[in-house]
Design a protein around this motif. Sequence first.
Motif, PDB file in Angstrom:
ATOM      1  N   UNK A 187      -9.944   7.650   0.969  1.00 36.33           N
ATOM      2  CA  UNK A 187     -10.988   8.674   1.068  1.00 36.33           C
ATOM      3  C   UNK A 187     -11.096   9.398  -0.278  1.00 36.33           C
ATOM      4  N   UNK A 188     -12.285   9.790  -0.670  1.00 38.21           N
ATOM      5  CA  UNK A 188     -13.536   9.728   0.084  1.00 38.21           C
ATOM      6  C   UNK A 188     -14.369   8.485  -0.219  1.00 38.21           C
ATOM      7  N   UNK A 190      -6.580  12.337   9.795  1.00 36.14           N
ATOM      8  CA  UNK A 190      -7.314  11.789   8.638  1.00 36.14           C
ATOM      9  C   UNK A 190      -8.595  12.586   8.398  1.00 36.14           C
ATOM     10  N   UNK A 243      -9.790  18.170   1.741  1.00 36.70           N
ATOM     11  CA  UNK A 243     -10.095  17.661   0.395  1.00 36.70           C
ATOM     12  C   UNK A 243     -11.370  18.332  -0.143  1.00 36.70           C
ATOM     13  N   UNK A 303       0.834  -1.207   0.000  1.00 35.69           N
ATOM     14  CA  UNK A 303       0.000   0.000   0.000  1.00 35.69           C
ATOM     15  C   UNK A 303       0.867   1.255   0.000  1.00 35.69           C
ATOM     16  N   UNK A 304       1.964   1.214   0.771  1.00 34.79           N
ATOM     17  CA  UNK A 304       2.806   2.410   0.869  1.00 34.79           C
ATOM     18  C   UNK A 304       3.629   2.628  -0.396  1.00 34.79           C
ATOM     19  N   UNK A 305       3.750   1.580  -1.231  1.00 37.25           N
ATOM     20  CA  UNK A 305       4.514   1.727  -2.468  1.00 37.25           C
ATOM     21  C   UNK A 305       3.667   2.242  -3.632  1.00 37.25           C
ATOM     22  N   UNK A 306       2.368   2.322  -3.404  1.00 38.83           N
ATOM     23  CA  UNK A 306       1.486   2.801  -4.473  1.00 38.83           C
ATOM     24  C   UNK A 306       1.797   4.259  -4.810  1.00 38.83           C
ATOM     25  N   UNK A 323     -14.069   1.235  16.481  1.00 40.67           N
ATOM     26  CA  UNK A 323     -12.807   0.848  17.114  1.00 40.67           C
ATOM     27  C   UNK A 323     -12.731   1.300  18.575  1.00 40.67           C
ATOM     28  N   UNK A 335      -7.232  -0.018   9.944  1.00 35.66           N
ATOM     29  CA  UNK A 335      -5.905   0.578  10.117  1.00 35.66           C
ATOM     30  C   UNK A 335      -5.762   1.875   9.318  1.00 35.66           C
ATOM     31  N   UNK A 336      -6.796   2.214   8.551  1.00 34.42           N
ATOM     32  CA  UNK A 336      -6.725   3.423   7.742  1.00 34.42           C
ATOM     33  C   UNK A 336      -5.940   3.217   6.462  1.00 34.42           C
ATOM     34  N   UNK A 337      -5.692   1.947   6.085  1.00 31.50           N
ATOM     35  CA  UNK A 337      -4.841   1.688   4.928  1.00 31.50           C
ATOM     36  C   UNK A 337      -5.612   1.050   3.776  1.00 31.50           C
ATOM     37  N   UNK A 362      -0.458   6.946   5.429  1.00 28.53           N
ATOM     38  CA  UNK A 362       0.661   6.012   5.313  1.00 28.53           C
ATOM     39  C   UNK A 362       1.105   5.584   6.696  1.00 28.53           C
ATOM     40  N   UNK A 374      -5.863  14.124  -3.201  1.00 33.77           N
ATOM     41  CA  UNK A 374      -5.940  12.711  -2.816  1.00 33.77           C
ATOM     42  C   UNK A 374      -5.385  12.563  -1.408  1.00 33.77           C
ATOM     43  N   UNK A 414       1.293   8.063  -5.033  1.00 34.98           N
ATOM     44  CA  UNK A 414       0.462   8.847  -4.112  1.00 34.98           C
ATOM     45  C   UNK A 414      -0.777   9.417  -4.789  1.00 34.98           C
ATOM     46  N   UNK A 415      -0.658   9.705  -6.079  1.00 30.66           N
ATOM     47  CA  UNK A 415      -1.796  10.320  -6.739  1.00 30.66           C
ATOM     48  C   UNK A 415      -2.685   9.316  -7.458  1.00 30.66           C
ATOM     49  N   UNK A 416      -2.595   8.045  -7.046  1.00 29.70           N
ATOM     50  CA  UNK A 416      -3.509   7.058  -7.618  1.00 29.70           C
ATOM     51  C   UNK A 416      -4.929   7.472  -7.236  1.00 29.70           C
ATOM     52  N   UNK A 417      -5.833   7.419  -8.218  1.00 23.69           N
ATOM     53  CA  UNK A 417      -7.220   7.783  -7.923  1.00 23.69           C
ATOM     54  C   UNK A 417      -7.760   6.807  -6.883  1.00 23.69           C
ATOM     55  N   UNK A 463     -14.432   1.455  11.144  1.00 25.17           N
ATOM     56  CA  UNK A 463     -13.474   2.194  11.996  1.00 25.17           C
ATOM     57  C   UNK A 463     -14.184   2.935  13.117  1.00 25.17           C
ATOM     58  N   UNK A 500      -3.837  10.401   1.417  1.00 23.32           N
ATOM     59  CA  UNK A 500      -3.104   9.134   1.496  1.00 23.32           C
ATOM     60  C   UNK A 500      -2.572   8.913   2.914  1.00 23.32           C
TER      61      UNK A 500
END
Lengths: 268, 532
Positions: free
Chosen positions: A219-220, B379, B386, A121-124, A232, A213-215, B401, B397, A126-129, A229, B399
């Motif tokens: 959003x949105x 968050x 946003x 996930x962290x390697x994706x 929790x 975990x928020x990962x 992490x 976006x 950042x601006x992936x839709x 979440x 993100x």
Amino acid sequence: MKVARAIAVAVLLVVSLCALFAGKLSSPDYAFQYREVPDAAPSSAHLLGTDDLGRDRLSRTLYGTRISLSLAPIAALISISLASLIGGLAGFLGGWPERITMAVTDLFLCLPWLFLLLIARSLLPLNAAPLTSVLITFLTLGLLGWAAAARVICTEAREFRTSDILLQARATGQHGWRLLTMQFVPRLRPVLFAQFLISIPVFILSEANLGILGMGVAEPLPSWGSSLRELESFSSFSGEWWKLVPFTLLVLVVVSFQVLLSREEISL
Amino acid sequence: MRRASAIIVLLLVFIANAWAQAGELRLCLHAEPKTFNPIQVVDEPSETIRYLTGGVLLRVNRTTQQLQPELATSWRVSKDGRTITFRLRDHIYFSDGTPFSSADVEYTVKQMMDPAAHSPTGDAFRSGPGDVITNVISPTEISITFPAPVASLDRQFDQVAIMSAHSPKKELAVLGPFYLADYKPGAYVLLNRNPNYWKKDASGRQLPYLNSIRLEVQPNRDIETLELRRGDIDLINSIDAESYDKLNAAAPQLTHDSGQSFDTEQMWFNQVAKAPVPDYKKAWFRSTAFRRAVSEAINRSDLCRIAFLGRATPAIGPVSPANHFWFNAKLVPISYDPAAALTQLQGDGFRKEGGTLEDRAGNPVEFSIVTNAGNKYRERMATMIQQDLAKLGMKVNVVPLDFPSLIERITQTFNYEAVLLGLTNVDWDPNGQMNVWLSSSENHQWNPKEAAPETPWEAQLDRLVRAQAQSMDPKKRKQYFDQVQEIVYDHAPFIYLVNKNALSAYSTSLTGMQPSVLRPQTYWNIETIAKR
């Protein structure tokens, strides 16, 4: 058990239809923040209230259902395809290929998959839709989730390799591709289907875990994971039944899949 | 007769036990303390233990924000800001009975400034190359000379717990109100009252009032809140807004909101020249008009009201208004004005086409905000920003992490566009922010380690920050730092969002509580806190 199965099918059908017609059943804008009414109780404007940012909870639940229910089967399909290829081939070939493949499978099962997912996930970019990130999340789940199914499929394939049916098929002149398609695949089909159905709730829960975990889903976009979440915190749902709706849906869907999987009902 | 004696003995045991319970303060540490050596403290649990056990020469009063004498009766800082001379109290003893003198101060300073010790406490005093010279004038007088001026030299001693030069117990011999009595890793740290503590109250009663402090290792904040409600612990030093609201609804007598704290939540854009970000985006991020427009388009009041449930205040700049002396009162709150923000962007060559903001070259304005996953407040803020920026036609976006990935991106690879994080300000004095404002610093987060200031305003920041650090005149320092705040306000390298409130909770059985916005908020006056 037939009644239970009928109920399970009905539940899955109703939930799927609700998800499909999410735009008709609720506000089409699941992301809009009604900031004057954050964390509101159910009302005529918001049938399930609003979340902590003032977004319509019903709309988010239905759209989240659509995402979770449509992408988990795709992830399951990817994972079962990989598992059948790896496990099936290993079991069919036997000998050292089987030993090596199963050793690798065992090693894969020992890996901390959650951390692998976090790294992926962290390697994706950042601006992936958001939708792309969702697809990649489920694709990764699919690519990482093949090992357990591969073991089961391998066992089934090994049994077939040593069975009289195979001997008889060979005696009748079936070899190679014909043997594979006429004998091997039909024999494995029930177990593949069962593994497919088992994987769907596993992937739904995996996304939910990532979401907590928020990962997970970015959003949105909503998902069951991000909706869960809210729960929790140990006291956050006291007396606020509407916050339990996504959780109830998740339990209903997972239980329905389990009912469909009961041994008596798989008569393929 | 025997039966009566047994009953009396049992009664006495019961009363003694009850008395001991009444005199024991219980609270939680959120992690294992990493060290009991006061010069090696970096983590919060160790800092808690240092504060409760360490005796210091001078202490910052957390309510008046002024320095007050402790082990030193008086002190004098030389005009050049390099030398400080202390006159010490007489007839003071460490917890193990070892006498205290200026030799102990000398020992502590030498230990702290020893380069081999890598003391984080000593780092605050390292203002230039060269050795620190200590001069023991008498057993009750000592002067310490640093190689270069140290700004707020006297205030820095608030963090320096004096160690014994001669005690066989080394750093476990302390001069503070409590000493370390027991430690069970993963379970608790027990501090007992220091019988040799030097302070007495107005009526001549020996301080501290409490017999002991039991610090339970409890990383789970929800369980901590539950324990407070059950009466298993007596206080929560710092509590988040959501837990505070729940506790406040159930037991309002336990909660305390001290108002705006020194802590800030802020976002910034990546301005690193070598960052792997498209050049046209770098141009946006390096544009003051772009940054200011983003700042004006963020509805800070909504962030406070929704993300922090009303337990925060819109931030104005790097210094919180709670910092009465250093805050620049000329700065006005940043107004939420999307229309003005759009006009500002149009002046910088941006235009809104069909709901999408585009730059001069027609590139749609889209960027990501990274923040640490799991921090629900950040968050929430990012998701709200946003929507706010969508009104300008910007696509953002969000993100989240995991923290190590985030830190790697903002400090090593610089592979990010915007980031939302917070800063915990433990220091009243802006000198603690030197490493943020100096363009050559690693912590100059929007563009670290610049070989030379890359913009005129950063060069000006460098000059002002250095000038305030070298000046010994508080008025001049204030003038310099007021200008620093104005430059940061005008150029928005950091977009300050909110100042969180200092929230705490404590049992009604505690007396003498004076919660403050400065750390440690609730037990800064531990020696005068009692338990009924």
